[in-house]
Design an enzyme around this catalytic site. Structure first.
Site, PDB file in Angstrom:
ATOM      1  NE  ARG A 191      -8.007  -3.075  -4.671  1.00  0.00           N
ATOM      2  CZ  ARG A 191      -7.039  -2.903  -4.892  1.00  0.00           C
ATOM      3  NH1 ARG A 191      -6.753  -2.269  -5.560  1.00  0.00           N
ATOM      4  NH2 ARG A 191      -5.963  -4.078  -4.295  1.00  0.00           N
ATOM      5  CE  LYS A 249       0.074  -5.512   8.711  1.00  0.00           C
ATOM      6  NZ  LYS A 249       0.783  -5.359   8.168  1.00  0.00           N
TER       7      LYS A 249
END
Length: 298
Positions: free
Chosen positions: A34, A91
């Site tokens: 990003r 996760k």
């Protein structure tokens, strides 16, 4: 297998990028982030290409490894799966059941392989120990303590917005469940949940077959008290989780191997407690149940 990396944060720099660069059986195709400047820096460090556009990276790879906040991961994982790309995810799969289910559904519909990186499940000593306890059976109860000092020590993850918002339940809770569930079976009921100091969470879980477990999770433990402990008690006595024999780079390399092995495997091969998107969804559902129980208690 050509594999690209989505993400440039501390976890991507510590685990994903060095493992992909060192792996002899994959081509580390490139990095997207990003923050383009961070992607350029990480790509240059490992001799690969930085991408400004995520779709351009998806067009050049067979698979993606994702090291992004869970909400961003879920959205991009669905996008990658629909593009036919295999997924090496982190996760938690998402921090909402709807987000995790969207990923699992996209994986199933696109018939792509998926692996979720629960670190303890990919370190050889602990992986073998978990398999041994699952085969042994006869367990009566278990306890899992996952105590981190992320917010009390000098951790590169202390500034993570999603960890500050969601706390230990969502950050280290998946690790605890990834060990407990393969041995004791699926969680059938969250019997109790409560809060402790800081972001500490306590939970009591009931598993199929009648065994119970307790979990204590924290990212705000004192540095001297931080650590991991898992203990099972049953017909054959007491079993204690051994120390990991490998670091995260080696473990992530084993997760890459698992993804490569899952490509082209029958869809039934990942059922049960294998670390795929379906298991990631089930872990998310249990965490959401614990969160709901905490909310009900105020």
């Amino acid at each position: 297998m050509r594999i690209g990396l989505l993400g440039t944060g501390p976890w991507a720099r510590a685990a994903h990028a060095p493992a992909l660069a060192a792996h002899r059986e994959v081509e580390f195709t490139g990095v997207w982030g990003r923050r383009p400047e961070a992607a350029g820096e990480l790509a240059a460090l490992h001799g690969t290409r930085a991408y400004d556009d995520v779709d351009a990276l998806l067009a050049d790879v067979d698979a993606v490894a994702v090291a992004l906040p869970p909400s961003v991961q879920a959205e991009l994982a669905v996008r990658a799966a629909r593009a036919g790309r295999h997924l090496l995810l982190d996760k938690p799969l998402a921090t909402t059941v709807a987000g995790a289910r969207a990923v699992a559904d996209a994986v199933r519909e696109a018939e792509v392989a998926s692996v979720v990186f629960f670190t303890t499940r990919f370190q050889s000593a602990t992986e073998a120990w978990i398999a041994e306890q699952a085969a042994r059976g006869g367990w009566f109860t278990a306890r899992a303590e996952w105590l981190g000092a992320v917010f009390t020590g000098d951790s590169p993850y202390a500034a993570s917005p999603w960890r500050r918002e969601k706390g230990a339940l969502w950050d280290v809770g998946p690790h605890a469940l990834s060990v407990l569930m393969p041995v004791l079976g699926d969680v059938t009921r969250v019997r109790a949940a409560g809060r402790g100091p800081g972001d500490t969470v306590h939970g009591v879980l009931e598993h199929e077959g009648g065994a119970s477990s307790t979990v204590t999770l924290s990212l705000t433990a004192p540095v001297a008290a931080a650590g991991v402990g898992v203990e099972f008690r049953g017909e054959s006595g007491v079993a204690v989780l051994p120390r990991a024999s490998e670091g995260v780079v080696e473990a992530f390399g084993r997760a890459v191997d698992a993804l490569a092995g899952a490509v082209g495997a029958p869809s039934s091969a990942g059922r049960g407690f294998a670390c795929d998107a379906r298991f990631g969804l089930r872990v998310t559902e249990v965490l959401a149940e614990v969160e709901g129980a905490l909310g009900a208690r105020g």
